[in-house]
Design a protein around this motif. Structure first.
Motif, PDB file in Angstrom:
ATOM      1  N   ILE A   8      18.081  82.226 -10.777  1.00 50.41           N
ATOM      2  CA  ILE A   8      18.387  81.856 -12.146  1.00 50.41           C
ATOM      3  C   ILE A   8      19.463  80.769 -12.115  1.00 50.41           C
ATOM      4  O   ILE A   8      20.518  80.957 -11.510  1.00 50.41           O
ATOM      5  CB  ILE A   8      18.890  83.061 -12.973  1.00 50.41           C
ATOM      6  N   THR A   9      19.179  79.623 -12.745  1.00 49.76           N
ATOM      7  CA  THR A   9      20.139  78.530 -12.855  1.00 49.76           C
ATOM      8  C   THR A   9      20.513  78.398 -14.321  1.00 49.76           C
ATOM      9  O   THR A   9      19.632  78.323 -15.179  1.00 49.76           O
ATOM     10  CB  THR A   9      19.540  77.214 -12.322  1.00 49.76           C
ATOM     11  N   ILE A  10      21.811  78.375 -14.590  1.00 50.28           N
ATOM     12  CA  ILE A  10      22.304  78.380 -15.967  1.00 50.28           C
ATOM     13  C   ILE A  10      23.302  77.239 -16.155  1.00 50.28           C
ATOM     14  O   ILE A  10      24.236  77.090 -15.369  1.00 50.28           O
ATOM     15  CB  ILE A  10      23.013  79.715 -16.299  1.00 50.28           C
ATOM     16  N   LYS A  11      23.108  76.450 -17.205  1.00 50.88           N
ATOM     17  CA  LYS A  11      24.076  75.406 -17.579  1.00 50.88           C
ATOM     18  C   LYS A  11      24.729  75.861 -18.883  1.00 50.88           C
ATOM     19  O   LYS A  11      24.072  76.009 -19.903  1.00 50.88           O
ATOM     20  CB  LYS A  11      23.384  74.051 -17.765  1.00 50.88           C
ATOM     21  N   GLU A  16      30.856  71.596 -16.127  1.00 55.63           N
ATOM     22  CA  GLU A  16      30.348  70.330 -15.628  1.00 55.63           C
ATOM     23  C   GLU A  16      29.006  70.481 -14.922  1.00 55.63           C
ATOM     24  O   GLU A  16      28.108  69.667 -15.096  1.00 55.63           O
ATOM     25  CB  GLU A  16      31.365  69.713 -14.670  1.00 55.63           C
ATOM     26  N   LYS A  17      28.857  71.564 -14.142  1.00 57.55           N
ATOM     27  CA  LYS A  17      27.638  71.759 -13.360  1.00 57.55           C
ATOM     28  C   LYS A  17      27.031  73.126 -13.671  1.00 57.55           C
ATOM     29  O   LYS A  17      27.740  74.056 -14.042  1.00 57.55           O
ATOM     30  CB  LYS A  17      27.951  71.686 -11.868  1.00 57.55           C
ATOM     31  N   PRO A  18      25.727  73.243 -13.487  1.00 60.57           N
ATOM     32  CA  PRO A  18      25.099  74.559 -13.669  1.00 60.57           C
ATOM     33  C   PRO A  18      25.470  75.506 -12.529  1.00 60.57           C
ATOM     34  O   PRO A  18      25.890  75.067 -11.457  1.00 60.57           O
ATOM     35  CB  PRO A  18      23.601  74.235 -13.645  1.00 60.57           C
ATOM     36  N   VAL A  19      25.321  76.790 -12.778  1.00 64.72           N
ATOM     37  CA  VAL A  19      25.542  77.805 -11.749  1.00 64.72           C
ATOM     38  C   VAL A  19      24.217  78.479 -11.447  1.00 64.72           C
ATOM     39  O   VAL A  19      23.348  78.592 -12.313  1.00 64.72           O
ATOM     40  CB  VAL A  19      26.598  78.851 -12.185  1.00 64.72           C
ATOM     41  N   SER A  20      24.072  78.927 -10.211  1.00 64.96           N
ATOM     42  CA  SER A  20      22.848  79.611  -9.794  1.00 64.96           C
ATOM     43  C   SER A  20      23.187  80.984  -9.257  1.00 64.96           C
ATOM     44  O   SER A  20      24.235  81.191  -8.645  1.00 64.96           O
ATOM     45  CB  SER A  20      22.121  78.820  -8.704  1.00 64.96           C
ATOM     46  N   THR A  21      22.289  81.915  -9.518  1.00 63.37           N
ATOM     47  CA  THR A  21      22.430  83.260  -8.993  1.00 63.37           C
ATOM     48  C   THR A  21      21.035  83.791  -8.688  1.00 63.37           C
ATOM     49  O   THR A  21      20.039  83.166  -9.042  1.00 63.37           O
ATOM     50  CB  THR A  21      23.170  84.179  -9.998  1.00 63.37           C
ATOM     51  N   TRP A  45      20.986  75.274 -21.268  1.00 59.01           N
ATOM     52  CA  TRP A  45      19.642  75.394 -20.709  1.00 59.01           C
ATOM     53  C   TRP A  45      19.687  76.362 -19.533  1.00 59.01           C
ATOM     54  O   TRP A  45      20.759  76.679 -19.018  1.00 59.01           O
ATOM     55  CB  TRP A  45      19.061  74.037 -20.284  1.00 59.01           C
ATOM     56  N   TYR A  46      18.508  76.851 -19.163  1.00 59.96           N
ATOM     57  CA  TYR A  46      18.415  77.706 -17.987  1.00 59.96           C
ATOM     58  C   TYR A  46      17.045  77.530 -17.353  1.00 59.96           C
ATOM     59  O   TYR A  46      16.117  77.008 -17.964  1.00 59.96           O
ATOM     60  CB  TYR A  46      18.667  79.175 -18.338  1.00 59.96           C
TER      61      TYR A  46
END
Length: 141
Positions: A8-11, A16-21, A45-46
Motif C-alpha cells: 500500500i502506497t499512500i500520499k 513531501e513523499k508518499p509512504v509505503s507499507t 492518493w493511494y
C-alpha cells in the motif's frame, strides 16, 4: 476470502513523499481501504498492489511485464475553469477481476495521452463502473 499480500502506497497532504507499507492477511480491497483510512480527507492518493508469487529481482522490470500492474490513462479533459488542470480517468489492474477506474487529475508535468502509464492520480476517486467514470469526466468543469 483468500490470504493476500499487499503493498500500500499512500500520499498524504503536507508530506513531501508518499509512504509505503505492506499487509499480509485475509482481507479484500474495501477492507484495506478501511483499515488504512484511505478515504480520509488527508489522503491525496493511494495505490494498492497485490503481491503474488515469487518477487522478481528487478521490480520495475516485473511491473512492466505483468498485465494490469500499473495505472493507465483512459481519457483526459484539459482546461475548464482552471486552465492548468487536466482531469483524467485511469484504469488500474487492467484485464483483471479487480480492475477499477480512477478519476482525478494529472500532475501536468508533461502532456499525457490516453494509453500512457502514470505513477499516480491526484485527488483520486475510485469506481468499478466505466459509465460512472465517464459521466464524472463529462461533468467536470
Amino acid at each position: 476470502m483468500e490470504y493476500g499480500h499487499y503493498e500500500i502506497t499512500i500520499k498524504e497532504t503536507g508530506r513531501e513523499k508518499p509512504v509505503s507499507t505492506e499487509y499480509h492477511g485475509f482481507i479484500n480491497h474495501e477492507g484495506l481501504v478501511s483499515f488504512f483510512g484511505l478515504k480520509e480527507p488527508d489522503v491525496e492518493w493511494y495505490n494498492i498492489r497485490e503481491i503474488t508469487g515469487q518477487q522478481e529481482e528487478n521490480p520495475k522490470e516485473a511491473a512492466e511485464m505483468k498485465p494490469g500492474s500499473g495505472v493507465f490513462l483512459l481519457a483526459l479533459k484539459r482546461g475548464g475553469k482552471d486552465r492548468n488542470t487536466t482531469r483524467c480517468i485511469g484504469v488500474h489492474r487492467l484485464g483483471t477481476p479487480g480492475m477499477e477506474f480512477i478519476m482525478g487529475r494529472t500532475d501536468n508535468v508533461r502532456k499525457y495521452q490516453p494509453g500512457d502509464e502514470i505513477p499516480y492520480i491526484y485527488d483520486a476517486e475510485y469506481t468499478g463502473e466505466l459509465q460512472k467514470a465517464v459521466y464524472w469526466l463529462q461533468h467536470m468543469e
